[in-house]
Design an enzyme around this catalytic site. Sequence first.
Site, PDB file in Angstrom:
ATOM      1  N   LYS A  46       0.822  -1.185   0.000  1.00 14.61           N
ATOM      2  CA  LYS A  46       0.000   0.000   0.000  1.00 14.61           C
ATOM      3  C   LYS A  46       0.864   1.244   0.000  1.00 14.61           C
ATOM      4  CE  LYS A  46      -2.905  -2.458   3.271  1.00 14.61           C
ATOM      5  NZ  LYS A  46      -3.303  -2.493   4.706  1.00 14.61           N
ATOM      6  N   GLY A  47       2.157   1.054   0.326  1.00 18.44           N
ATOM      7  CA  GLY A  47       3.037   2.193   0.604  1.00 18.44           C
ATOM      8  C   GLY A  47       3.181   3.200  -0.520  1.00 18.44           C
ATOM      9  N   GLU A 102       7.619   2.074  -6.178  1.00 15.76           N
ATOM     10  CA  GLU A 102       7.753   1.565  -4.807  1.00 15.76           C
ATOM     11  C   GLU A 102       7.931   2.745  -3.846  1.00 15.76           C
ATOM     12  OE1 GLU A 102       7.211  -0.275  -2.474  1.00 15.76           O
ATOM     13  OE2 GLU A 102       8.421  -2.073  -2.434  1.00 15.76           O
ATOM     14  N   ASP A 106      14.842  -0.804   0.569  1.00 17.77           N
ATOM     15  CA  ASP A 106      15.627  -0.977   1.794  1.00 17.77           C
ATOM     16  C   ASP A 106      16.557  -2.181   1.628  1.00 17.77           C
ATOM     17  OD1 ASP A 106      16.525  -0.893   4.427  1.00 17.77           O
ATOM     18  OD2 ASP A 106      14.707  -1.768   5.271  1.00 17.77           O
ATOM     19  N   LYS A 134      17.165   3.556   0.825  1.00 19.95           N
ATOM     20  CA  LYS A 134      17.922   3.458   2.082  1.00 19.95           C
ATOM     21  C   LYS A 134      19.079   2.486   1.848  1.00 19.95           C
ATOM     22  CE  LYS A 134      15.357   2.854   5.903  1.00 19.95           C
ATOM     23  NZ  LYS A 134      14.676   2.052   6.979  1.00 19.95           N
ATOM     24  N   PHE A 155      13.935   4.457  10.654  1.00 20.81           N
ATOM     25  CA  PHE A 155      12.620   4.012  10.200  1.00 20.81           C
ATOM     26  C   PHE A 155      11.775   5.240   9.925  1.00 20.81           C
ATOM     27  CE2 PHE A 155       8.417   2.117  10.397  1.00 20.81           C
ATOM     28  CZ  PHE A 155       8.626   1.034   9.560  1.00 20.81           C
ATOM     29  N   VAL A 156      11.361   5.386   8.677  1.00 23.40           N
ATOM     30  CA  VAL A 156      10.621   6.586   8.277  1.00 23.40           C
ATOM     31  C   VAL A 156       9.154   6.259   7.999  1.00 23.40           C
ATOM     32  CG1 VAL A 156      12.700   7.664   7.344  1.00 23.40           C
ATOM     33  CG2 VAL A 156      11.226   6.358   5.818  1.00 23.40           C
ATOM     34  N   ARG A 168       0.334   6.599   7.370  1.00 26.05           N
ATOM     35  CA  ARG A 168       0.383   6.695   5.904  1.00 26.05           C
ATOM     36  C   ARG A 168      -0.150   8.041   5.414  1.00 26.05           C
ATOM     37  NH1 ARG A 168       1.445   1.531   3.865  1.00 26.05           N
ATOM     38  NH2 ARG A 168       0.523  -0.206   5.013  1.00 26.05           N
TER      39      ARG A 168
HETATM   40  P1  5GP Z   1      12.875  -4.177   1.262  1.00 28.58           P
HETATM   41  O1  5GP Z   1      12.201  -5.403   0.719  1.00 28.58           O
HETATM   42  O2  5GP Z   1      13.697  -3.419   0.236  1.00 28.58           O
HETATM   43  O3  5GP Z   1      13.618  -4.443   2.527  1.00 28.58           O
HETATM   44  O4  5GP Z   1      11.785  -3.214   1.784  1.00 28.58           O
HETATM   45  C1  5GP Z   1      10.757  -2.792   1.036  1.00 28.58           C
HETATM   46  C2  5GP Z   1       9.578  -2.541   1.939  1.00 28.58           C
HETATM   47  O5  5GP Z   1       9.935  -2.500   3.326  1.00 28.58           O
HETATM   48  C3  5GP Z   1       8.999  -1.192   1.654  1.00 28.58           C
HETATM   49  O6  5GP Z   1       8.070  -1.267   0.599  1.00 28.58           O
HETATM   50  C4  5GP Z   1       8.373  -0.821   2.975  1.00 28.58           C
HETATM   51  O7  5GP Z   1       7.091  -1.353   3.045  1.00 28.58           O
HETATM   52  C5  5GP Z   1       9.242  -1.487   4.003  1.00 28.58           C
HETATM   53  N1  5GP Z   1      10.219  -0.545   4.619  1.00 28.58           N
HETATM   54  C6  5GP Z   1      11.570  -0.587   4.548  1.00 28.58           C
HETATM   55  N2  5GP Z   1      12.126   0.434   5.232  1.00 28.58           N
HETATM   56  C7  5GP Z   1      11.096   1.142   5.739  1.00 28.58           C
HETATM   57  C8  5GP Z   1      11.017   2.346   6.539  1.00 28.58           C
HETATM   58  O8  5GP Z   1      11.993   2.994   6.921  1.00 28.58           O
HETATM   59  N3  5GP Z   1       9.766   2.765   6.863  1.00 28.58           N
HETATM   60  C9  5GP Z   1       8.637   2.099   6.452  1.00 28.58           C
HETATM   61  N4  5GP Z   1       7.466   2.614   6.832  1.00 28.58           N
HETATM   62  N5  5GP Z   1       8.677   0.982   5.710  1.00 28.58           N
HETATM   63  C10 5GP Z   1       9.893   0.512   5.353  1.00 28.58           C
HETATM   64 MG    MG Z   2       5.979  -1.388   0.939  1.00 28.88          MG
END
Ligand code: 5GP
Ligand code: MG
Length: 183
Positions: A46-47, A102, A106, A134, A155-156, A168
Amino acid sequence: MKNELTNDILKVLYTEEQIRERVREMGEEIAERFAGTRPLFVGILKGSVLFLADLIRACPLRCDLEMMAVSSYANATKSSGRVRINHDLQQDIHGRDLIIVEDILDSGNTLAFLQEYLKAKGAASITIVTLLDKPSGRQKAVSADYVGFTVPDAFVVGYGLDYAQLYRNLPYIGILKPEVYES
Ligand code: 5GP
Ligand code: MG
């Protein structure tokens, strides 16, 4: 303006105005890059919804829109490394130019999985657009083609990004007070 959401924010990283300006720039760049083609935007629920809504309005192209929902998090602030599809594409993407939208890149687990998955479905090309990057969190070798802002190791939340489904609807992006998720 103080309210029950902003009370939980330690620091504002990007204001509403900064986001608006950056998203407008990204839209222009993407529109230039894809001019004359008909790309398919794939928003990741949903982000990405707030970002997606603003980005496609800044991107005057003939385009299609699909949404996917994936999860790798269970109300935690660190990725589990496993990715599950909760909502899949509703159309054939064979031969299409995809633009994945996206909220944040992260660990890279989500986008590494999606790249493989969409390639296997026959996409002609896959472009990754992420509002936030990130790099300190990276576990997989994934990079985005378009990045809104590069964020520090915190964490944002806000502008689509949640913690435990909250925040959100903040119009800006901020760092959550650690006591909010430590309590
Ligand atoms: P990844 O799979 O690259 O680790 O992370 C992708 C998902 O992790 C993002 O779509 C998000 O939902 C979540 N995520 C990663 N870091 C953060 C953060 O700092 N804040 C939030 N709210 N979600 C994060
Ligand atoms: Mg997400």
